[in-house]
Design an enzyme around this catalytic site. Sequence first.
Site, mmCIF file in Angstrom:
data_model
loop_
_atom_site.group_PDB
_atom_site.id
_atom_site.type_symbol
_atom_site.label_atom_id
_atom_site.label_comp_id
_atom_site.label_asym_id
_atom_site.label_seq_id
_atom_site.Cartn_x
_atom_site.Cartn_y
_atom_site.Cartn_z
ATOM 1 N N HIS A 1 -2.075 -1.654 10.504
ATOM 2 C CA HIS A 1 -1.476 -2.985 10.500
ATOM 3 C C HIS A 1 -0.213 -2.988 11.349
ATOM 4 O O HIS A 1 0.499 -1.975 11.419
ATOM 5 C CB HIS A 1 -1.094 -3.417 9.082
ATOM 6 C CG HIS A 1 -2.257 -3.807 8.223
ATOM 7 N ND1 HIS A 1 -2.501 -5.101 7.833
ATOM 8 C CD2 HIS A 1 -3.241 -3.057 7.666
ATOM 9 C CE1 HIS A 1 -3.585 -5.134 7.070
ATOM 10 N NE2 HIS A 1 -4.048 -3.901 6.953
ATOM 11 N N GLU B 1 0.814 -1.223 0.000
ATOM 12 C CA GLU B 1 0.000 0.000 0.000
ATOM 13 C C GLU B 1 0.852 1.280 0.000
ATOM 14 O O GLU B 1 0.507 2.252 0.659
ATOM 15 C CB GLU B 1 -0.997 0.001 1.164
ATOM 16 C CG GLU B 1 -2.111 -1.012 0.981
ATOM 17 C CD GLU B 1 -3.346 -0.762 1.857
ATOM 18 O OE1 GLU B 1 -3.380 0.264 2.560
ATOM 19 O OE2 GLU B 1 -4.254 -1.609 1.835
#
Length: 529
Positions: free
Chosen positions: A512, A227
């Site tokens: 995360h 990402e």
Amino acid sequence: MGLQESPFSSCFLASVYIVIKKIMNFSFWSLNKLLALKQTTAEKQEYQRQRCLPYALWALPKGLLFLLLLLASLPSTVLCLPVWLLLQIARRPFAYQHVFRKTSPEEWMLPGKAKDFRFVSSNVCLMPDGLAKFNNLGQTQKRAKQIAQGFVQAVSHIVPPHDANSRGNFFNGFDISYEKHEATESSSCMIDIDMANEMPLDEEKDTLPREITASFPTNADFLCLQEVFDEKAAACLLKSLGPYYEHIIYDVGFYGFICCSALKWLSCLNLCSYSKQLNCLKLFNSGLFLASRYPVMAVKYHCYPNGRNLDALSAKGLLCVQVQLGVSQGQRIVGYIYCTHLDANTDGGQIRCDQLKQALHWTEQFQETNAQRGDIVAFDIFCGDLNFDNCSSGDKLEQVHEIFNLYTDPCRIGPQQEKPWALGTMLKSLKIYDEAVATPENMKRTLEDEKERKKYLEGPVLANGQPDLSAMWCEGRRLDYILYREHHGPVELKAAVKKFSFITKLATCSDHLPLGIQLSVAPKTHPIV
């Protein structure tokens, strides 16, 4: 011929591409600013403390301004779009940065003592601000600087004497050097890098030493990120990591209407229904980003053909990289790293299984294409955000996938069976600014507390995304993985995990938890003749 840095073979095409992007970026900037008016929970609290005016009244004029700018810029963007699409045909699906260094060749003799390799894998959520807000994250450029600073602090850190035994002294004067090889579509000039400390290889234990740490592992050899969608954020990482990681693969993926290499898989996997999705306009790359302290010998990217919904707008796929770790008696010592990010749809179990099946095929294909006779394979790493866990009943299909028969997951015993020390890696996005997890140190203390961590880690889910109350025994959803496997060869090597880390350094920068693994590699007792 070595790997060139620009994704374009022609300087003229590269220049035209830059100009076209600058013209089109104004529309994207306006849209991004419009979407970024959405507040994160932290921004809401800050605004309520500082102002009495309702946020809607403050945001409305700005929203109208950005909307007008977007509408005004659309004609130029529409005119440039066909040229931008045509340029994608000539664009290689990744860019490359290489910092050259002079070296004096020296062989890594095998059999010999064990060598340690350190890997970090992390979903860093570096999307444009407007999209990041939907994950309760914002200020992408600021977060990119913080993330880069965290990596730089770790890679440039000098271990204090009292920590040398526990962490390992990375720089001990041992140099690995390389022969010069002409690369395939993905090789480069060789450089010299200081290598990890020499330590005997212990037998792998059933109870692996888990580490919850507030900092990244000292001197990680490889960074595998997901990402990294925002162009400026990627540029920030490149600038900061360049002096420490000589080889960086970034801007990975196709744009525009792609002709995906996975097309031939549609018939093999009975995926005819996905053919229309291949014609979807790809507005974002794959988000994959890989930094290596070792020479990159080969690179290949494959795009998954079956992205759905918002995932179809990004070129999610598999990044395959071969690195050279040294030379032993004229034979290359190489490693393979595969970094990926699978479909994020809650009900996308079959899609993720198909993607993993494709990925395994591509890994075998990549090794067959780039292996040389006599190669010694030190490691084979498969990592990334796989978007399924090993405890949710909604992820049962993925939990029994063939990949877990081929690769070793250090955190896993079997389907729906985790090691006692394994933790979830997905945080509850609405709670990431709570004081208990708002700093790396606070998050570390919280995750070390069995009761407290369950308040901040996402729990298991059903196939429809609802909480799975039947699996509350688990320690959160572990969506991020670092898998490894061994290979046979002229000198058979054994890999053992010395340390597995759950890292809290990205508190408030990502939803995360980054993962780290320290892999110790040594020859088995009797080399294969």
